[in-house]
Every structure is written in structure tokens, then in C-alpha cells.
Design an enzyme around this catalytic site. Structure first.
Site, PDB file in Angstrom:
ATOM      1  N   LYS A 139     -86.918 -50.134  29.418  1.00 49.43           N
ATOM      2  CA  LYS A 139     -87.652 -49.224  30.307  1.00 49.43           C
ATOM      3  C   LYS A 139     -88.813 -48.612  29.538  1.00 49.43           C
ATOM      4  O   LYS A 139     -88.651 -48.248  28.355  1.00 49.43           O
ATOM      5  CB  LYS A 139     -86.704 -48.128  30.812  1.00 49.43           C
ATOM      6  N   SER A 149     -85.154 -43.941  38.953  1.00 51.43           N
ATOM      7  CA  SER A 149     -86.442 -44.258  38.377  1.00 51.43           C
ATOM      8  C   SER A 149     -86.446 -45.547  37.557  1.00 51.43           C
ATOM      9  O   SER A 149     -87.507 -46.131  37.351  1.00 51.43           O
ATOM     10  CB  SER A 149     -86.917 -43.117  37.485  1.00 51.43           C
ATOM     11  N   SER A 198     -80.810 -42.212  37.791  1.00 53.04           N
ATOM     12  CA  SER A 198     -81.863 -43.208  37.590  1.00 53.04           C
ATOM     13  C   SER A 198     -81.399 -44.534  36.996  1.00 53.04           C
ATOM     14  O   SER A 198     -82.184 -45.484  36.933  1.00 53.04           O
ATOM     15  CB  SER A 198     -82.976 -42.638  36.712  1.00 53.04           C
TER      16      SER A 198
END
Lengths: 488, 97
Positions: A81, A156, A180
Site C-alpha cells: 500500500k 482505504s 481499511s
């Protein structure tokens, strides 16, 4: 083993690497080829560095040739990420504010991955600064749900979830502040885990809400998630909230811990707003555990209805403080229009931050401002104590809790972008675990009539990740939802 | 108790947050944040008398280390991401008259 190389599990790949049936170079080439083929549609990656990955694959093969392989992850690509620092690689948090930033150092989790021989692969898309539930708040691009490209992948960590689901990496790392990791894992049909607060170091993880943020794994299977967590967990003196504990051997625990367990069903997680197809799939999973000899107990988490409110006070307050560092001075976007130093702050932040980030910084600043602190922030911290108490009380009675991960399957792009409150409520079942600091895992447990994945959330006792993996694995080995792949 | 959900003074708060907002943003945020604050009002119904606040999920004590110097980044590395550099320093607009 009928899956193509890019869709095999990390544990299968690990065995094949060890038996020298495949090389890391072949694997990385297959992943690169797959990424080139599908990422135009999926949009999981913000960027990737093929040369770096290939060089690391060659180094891994050389180690193995020399009899010096570093463990089960040696030679396996792990998608990252775009919120974790990898030395020499870009780090943008999907924000214009960090558009040209290049990390001068490795996050602790990344350093541990490299020490295990794993290959950090690419920069995965996300909601800007991890603020969002659909990855639509990325300033770079939107990411599609691989199961239906008109739908969002969740957020997210939407890029991390979509990447695994689309076969662009067997494993990825994400971060979870209010759901997330678990929410996008559920919506993309993969395994995602948020460990106990403090288990994985936050050093080199860009801070959103420091008392809630945790790094965690995405994978095709529970065993793969366990392997990845094993590599990144552990005490780190560079994170003052890091927890000093011996990390058990999670894979060994999968073999040894066979239950049966006492499992709690929190009635508050099955009320109004829960999609009937999601409820049906989760109830079927509960029945499975009952048939396996687990005792199923109704429990109550009476303060659940306040969790979203508490979260949006605490998370935005911490964010408004953490994001004060993006001032246009030292390492961020700097406005070229500024007339003086103070104006430079105002303009750089106006130009660098996207809409949701501005909205949350404003809200967080407001709840911390003079005259409102007691009414909002202090009050939220007290209700947080009650929410945490609910969970700890339940764990006096049961080993873990079974819940839906999300109220509904993936929604369509654009559906909630104009209504922040509705978007916030999509995290209603995941937020409690962050406020209480407890671990949670989401595993695939079915599909909607439209073919969208549904997730089962299992919430466990603090630092009992081994139990969570064992409980999750029990469901997984009797079902094949995790082995299905989208038709891309 | 927080009751003034319609009363976010957006200019005041944006000034504290050091973000220049457009008129459209101010209008939109005022409405949206009003909705969020109204939703948050439900916290008013919780009795928290005698409840201690939680800042972190697990009790933390101060973590100390020896006050010993450790190597840091070389200057070039530390300045690599700076938006403006002059003579090994970050250049900023004039701050004193």
C-alpha cells in the site's frame, strides 16, 4: 494445481520455490505480465518498479542456489500500500501533497519483509492518506472491484485488496484505521487481517490516526495471511506503542489449535441496515461452526451504535494533528503562489489536500478547538472506554465473535461520494475493533446474487491472532469461496 | 454537552487548520459537517459519569532509551524531498521583517 502461477497461494509458491520447480524470477515475471495485462482495467497500482523486483528475484534465486534461502517468503512478491515507506521508492499516500516524495528509509514492516527475502512489489492505490471506504478519494486514480469493475473495491486499502483478487500479487500489505483492511478484503473476496494494536510496528507507516492505525496482511488464504503476519509482527523500539511480546508460530498454531471454540454473536451487528444476502451468508457460516461442535452464544455489545460517532471524532482529531506536518516547507508540495510564510501554509495545504482530507482536518480541528474539546474529544474518549469494555466483557464469555464484515456487498462507483455520512456508515462493523484495539480478520464466506463477494468477520481477544487464524481456517478448509477468482 | 450542530464557524476553523478554502468548499463542508455533527449528537445520550477516557486501547507507559547519539541521514538524503534548497538548507519565504 491448476491455477496459473500468478493465482497460486504464497504457501504453494513457497513449496515450489523450495523444491526448485519454479524460480523467483519466473514468478516475478508472471506477476509483472499479469499486472501489465489487467491493471489497466483494475487500477490497483499507482506505480511499480519492474527492474527492482526482477533484481530482487535474481538475488533470491542466487540465495536459494547457494543453500541460503531466508524462509517461506524468500522470492515471493508482496504488494505494498502506498502508505508504507520503501527506501528509494515513491510514497504518495495517493495525495498531491506527496506527489514527488521518495522514501529515504524502509518502514520496519518493509525492513522485516526484505530480511525474509520477500520482494516489495509496487505502490498500491488507496484513499488519500487512508481516509475513505472506496478508494475513490485517491488523487491519482480510481480502482475497480475485480468482480465487477463498475463497483468500488472498498477502502482505504482498495488497491491492496484488488491486487490480490486480480492475481497481481499473491500477498499485499495494507493498513487499517477503521476497517481499511477488512472492509476491502470482504468486498474483493480475499482474506484481510487487522492485528492487535501494537503488534506490527507503525514506524514508516504514514500516520493517519495514531491510536488506531495498524499494518496487516491481505492474502488468498488464512495460512498465507499467517505467513505474512509472522514476517512483519514484533516489537520495535522505533514505535513507542509497539508491544513487547513473543510472537507465536502462527502456522504451527493452525495445525495444533482445532477448537471447538465458544463463539459469540453480537446482536447489534445483525440489526437494521444489514443486507439480507450478507446476513444469509454470515448466518450460514455461524451454522457451520455450530455443526462443527462450537458453542454459539448470543452476546451484546451495547455501545455499538456510538462507535461511528466516536471514531469520527477521535480519528479526525488525531488526523488534524498528524497532518499538520504537511506544511509546504520540508518535504511536501509547495505552492508557487504564496506571498509570505503563513500564506504558504494556507495555499500549499489547499492545493495539496483533496476534498475528503480537508473535510476531516476541518472536523478534527473543530472537535479539538477551544470550548469544544470536552464536549467532543474527551467525551468520545470516554465512550471509547465503554466500547472497549463491551468487547472485553464479551471475551470473558466467548473466545471470539462472528459478524458480517460489511453491511452490504460492494457498492457502485460514485454512489456515496456526495454523502460523507453514508460513506462513513459503511464501516459500522469494523470500527469497533480499532477503538478497542483488538484483532479482526475477514474471510470470504459467500457471494451475492450479482456475484459480489461477502465477508465473514471474526474478532478476537487482544494478541490472540493465532486463535483467529485457527478459527478462520476451520471455515476455509470446508469451503471453496476463497479459491474462486474473478473473470478478468 | 455538544448541541450546536449547525454552528461550525468554518472560517475560524479553517484558519486554525491553515487551509485556504474556496467559497464553494466552505458552503459544502458546512452542510456536510453539520450532518456529521448531528449524527455525533447521539453521544449525548451516553452516561459517562465516572468513566476514564481511553487515549490508547492498551495502557502505555513512557518508553525510555539511553540518550545516546545515533547516526542520522546525510544532509543530501535529508534534503532530497525538500521543495526548495539553498546552500544545504531548506529555503523558505522571509519570516522576519
Amino acid at each position: 494445481m491448476s491455477d496459473p502461477l500468478y493465482y497460486r497461494t504464497a504457501s504453494a509458491l513457497s513449496r515450489e520455490l523450495e523444491a526448485k520447480k519454479i524460480s523467483s524470477l519466473e514468478l516475478v515475471r508472471a506477476v509483472i505480465e499479469r499486472t501489465r495485462a489487467v491493471d489497466g482495467t483494475v487500477g490497483a497500482f499507482i506505480s511499480f518498479d519492474e527492474d527492482d523486483a526482477l533484481a530482487r528475484a535474481r538475488a533470491s534465486d542466487a540465495r536459494r542456489e547457494g543453500g541460503e534461502a531466508l524462509g517461506p517468503l524468500d522470492g515471493i512478491p508482496v504488494g505494498i500500500k502506498d502508505i508504507l515507506a520503501v527506501e528509494g521508492q515513491p510514497l504518495t499516500c495517493a495525495s498531491r501533497m506527496l506527489g514527488d516524495f521518495v522514501s529515504p528509509y524502509d518502514a520496519t514492516a518493509i525492513g522485516k519483509l526484505k530480511a525474509a527475502g520477500a520482494i516489495p512489489w509496487g505502490r498500491l492505490n488507496m484513499d488519500e492518506f487512508a481516509m475513505g471506504s472506496s478508494t475513490e478519494n485517491s488523487s491519482v486514480k480510481t480502482t475497480a472491484n475485480p468482480w465487477n469493475t463498475d463497483c468500488i473495491p472498498g477502502g482505504s486499502s482498495g488497491g491492496s485488496a484488488a491486487c490480490v483478487a486480480a492475481g497481481e500479487a499473491p500477498l499485499t500489505l495494507g493498513s487499517d484505521t477503521g476497517g481499511s483492511i477488512r472492509q476491502p478484503a470482504a468486498l474483493c473476496g480475499v482474506v484481510g487481517m487487522k492485528p492487535t494494536y501494537g503488534l506490527v510496528s507503525r514506524y514508516g507507516l504514514v500516520a493517519f490516526a495514531s491510536s488506531l492505525d495498524q499494518v496487516g496482511p491481505f492474502a488468498h488464504t488464512v495460512e498465507d495471511a499467517a505467513i505474512l503476519l509472522q514476517a512483519v509482527a514484533g516489537y520495535d523500539r522505533r514505535d513507542s506503542t509497539s508491544y513487547k511480546t513473543d510472537i507465536p508460530d502462527y502456522r504451527a498454531a493452525l495445525q495444533e489449535n482445532r477448537g471447538p471454540w465458544k463463539l459469540g454473536i453480537p446482536s447489534e451487528y445483525f440489526g437494521e441496515g444489514l443486507d439480507p444476502e450478507v446476513e444469509k451468508a454470515v448466518r450460514a457460516a455461524i451454522d457451520f461452526y455450530r455443526k462443527e461442535g462450537c458453542e454459539i452464544v448470543e452476546v451484546s455489545l451495547p455501545h455499538t451504535e456510538y462507535a461511528v460517532g466516536v471514531y469520527y471524532i477521535i480519528a479526525t482529531a488525531e488526523a488534524s494533528s498528524n497532518l499538520a506536518r504537511y506544511d509546504g516547507i520540508r518535504y511536501t508540495h509547495r505552492s508557487s503562489e504564496a506571498t509570505d510564510a503563513i500564506d504558504l501554509y494556507f495555499r500549499s495545504r489547499a492545493e495539496g489536500f483533496g476534498e475528503e482530507v480537508k473535510r476531516r482536518v476541518i472536523l478534527g480541528t473543530y472537535v479539538l478547538s477551544s470550548g469544544y474539546y470536552d464536549a467532543y474529544y474527551l467525551k468520545a474518549q470516554k465512550v471509547r472506554t465503554l466500547i472497549r469494555g463491551d468487547f472485553l466483557k464479551a471475551y470473558n464469555q466467548v473466545d471470539a465473535l462472528l459478524t458480517p464484515t460489511t453491511p452490504a456487498p460492494a457498492f457502485r462507483k460514485g454512489e456515496k461520494t456526495d454523502d460523507p455520512l453514508r460513506m462513513y456508515l459503511s464501516d459500522i462493523y469494523t470500527i469497533g475493533a480499532n477503538l478497542a484495539g483488538i484483532p479482526g480478520i475477514s474471510i470470504p464466506c459467500g457471494f451475492s446474487g450479482d456475484g459480489l463477494p461477502i465477508g465473514l468477520q471474526i474478532l478476537g481477544r487482544p494478541y490472540q491472532e493465532a486463535d483467529l487464524f485457527a478459527i478462520a481456517r476451520r471455515f476455509e478448509e470446508a469451503h471453496d469461496y476463497h479459491a474462486k477468482h474473478p473473470g478478468l | 454537552m455538544a448541541n450546536d450542530s449547525d454552528g461550525i464557524d468554518i472560517d475560524y476553523v479553517a484558519n486554525l487548520a491553515r487551509i485556504a478554502l474556496t467559497d464553494q468548499e466552505k458552503e459544502r463542508f458546512s452542510g456536510q459537517l453539520g450532518d456529521v455533527l448531528k449524527y455525533i449528537e447521539k453521544l449525548n445520550t451516553v452516561d459517562v459519569s465516572g468513566v476514564e477516557p481511553t487515549a490508547h486501547a492498551f495502557p502505555l507507559e513512557n518508553v525510555w532509551r539511553e540518550d545516546a547519539a545515533e547516526p542520522g541521514f546525510p544532509v543530501e538524503t535529508a534534503l532530497k524531498n525538500a521543495p526548495a534548497v539553498r546552500r544545504n538548507m531548506i529555503a523558505v519565504p522571509k519570516v522576519v521583517e
